[in-house]
Design a protein around this motif. Sequence first.
Motif: not given
Length: 686
Positions: A334-339, A393-396
């Motif tokens: 949620e807090h790190v720009d993985g891309g 995991r913040g999935v849904a």
Amino acid sequence: MTRAVYVAAGEAASNKGTVALGLVELLSRQVEAVGVFRPVVREGREDALINTIRSRFQLALPYEACAGVTYDEVHADVERAAGDVVARYRALARRCDAVVVVGTDYTDVGAPTEFGFNARLAADLGTPVINVVNGRGRTAAEISAAVELSSRELAQHHAHELAVVVTRADAGSLTIAHDTPLFVLPEAPSLRAPTVADLLNACDGRFFLGQRDGLGREASALMVGAMSLPSILERYTEGAAVIIPSDRAAALLPGLIAAHASPSFPALSAVVLTGGTDLPDPVDRLLRGMTIPLPVIATEHDTFDTATRLSAVEGRFTPEAEGKIDTALRLFAEHVDGGLLLERLAIAKTDVVTPLMFEYELLDRARTPRRHIVLPEGEEPRILRAADVLLRRGVAELTLLGDEERIRVQAAQLGLDLDAARVLSPFDAELRERFAREYAEVRAHRGMTVELARDTVTDVSYFGTLMVHTGMADGMVSGAAHTTAHTIRPAFEILRLGLVSSVFFMCLADRVLVYGDCAVNPDPTAEQLAGIAIASARTAALFGVDPRIAMLSYSTGASGAGADVDKVRTATALVRERRPDLQVEGPIQYDAAVDPTVALAKMPGSQVAGRATVFVVPDLNTGNNLYKAVQRSAGAVAVGPVLQGLRKPVNDLSRGATVADIVTTVAVTAAQVADDSVPPGAGDGL
């Protein structure tokens, strides 16, 4: 070339394990073989973070390959130790496509020099550094100063800073200008809370009785029960571990167990018996004959010593601490720009798709945007455990159906955090009346009335489906405790678009294939088979599988004749007519569809033969046997069945479904509605 990244922190308690876990998950979505390496580990015991990552991400690497040297070896000869670290890292890197290197823990090397030691190692290994800065208790100005100081030290040792991650800080009030990307992870109290297993190890304890799988629970507080039972019951808090002398256990332990099981009291995480005194025989027999829903630990240490030891324990990542791991992965995602990190690391995505890569892609797809899924079997323990994982995991977003008090009590007893889940009763008067009218309207052509519907809609499958129908939820997952017919009949009545069919995602070692229809239609016509193929291609594309459709038969091309082959031949022609943009071949045998050598002999020049990704079977008998044969014989992971042809997604679970199966199915369901422009599984010809 192996890509690697070094995670280094400037001080202790920085939560760099969260960053390491997040990086391994990020890389696992891009490449096939990810490794973890710790340059320095303690002597005499295996490193918990290495084993956590190896277990969680199923790394095919022995522990020894992931560990460098010991702290004692560093103290004895730092230059020789550094050389050994480089040699062992390179040996591991030869086996991996990407490696996450996790720096030292501020346990033995002196704090003023340890960050510099990590910086030198990163330079020696040739790995860019994620600079982790602890923001807890610091002002924005102090955090900014710490970032700049650590960045300068990296530069002094010729280490390249890839990004900065400030942990345990308030992202909303932190603005820092920096030359490299900077991310902020907020404080998560559960990451600092020890698990019951951590407490057990800290007091040299042994599992005495109760629920062994509760060892992974987080202990949110400690309480010494050196008082009467009523006084203890008045004072302990949710998730506490209560320490009691073993010579008073006969008087206190049964009452604490009863309080844990009671909805009137907070749930405990554990009971710790001190002093090593045996329980009286009648009490011991009584307790061992009971189902005790929490772990009870025994230690030889006295109460003061035990309390002192346990109060010093901080949470850490272990393979058993699944809740803590899920929380960490959600924070990172949620807090790190993985891309952006992948772009800076210049890691291109591989053509290989492993089951783990498919799973993480699926979770990402489900999260964006986050959908609302209803789980009708809200009192089933597997559903509750899966809900805990999904929320962490913040999935849904989730709604559980059932009696709220029973669900909340059961979740607390299992050590689960379901505070973010909504709980609804299918007997809620207002919703019951609303759904009865909706259902009566939908089924009026079948003679349904509001009076009859009032009873029907209290069934959890009907209630959940009507939540989806009315927009209260985006999708539904059920079947862990109910039959397939019970789960999907309401969806057929209320949400059907046309022909309903299904696919399985078959996750092989290096790719994902799509099989349809292996679960719904016993003997589809040519027209229906064409619709199944078009819907399956759409579902495949939705989940990142480039659809190349093989219409399976016992004959390839024009080599065979007969009603069964003619049905497939007609269906193939219909697909080409309705969707000329799709690559489709049929009739074709399975070997010609998957094996390039066989394809060259049987169907040269075909764009599909030898490289098919979507396999459409002629009937249910063939399909069901095909997917189970591949699942069992090839060790494939089967995800599904995923239903197609409904206005909104409803998916069925096997009654033997594991918690992991439920998590995956919910993610699939959420991902099915990620594209609002097209109903899930809709297609020409359905």
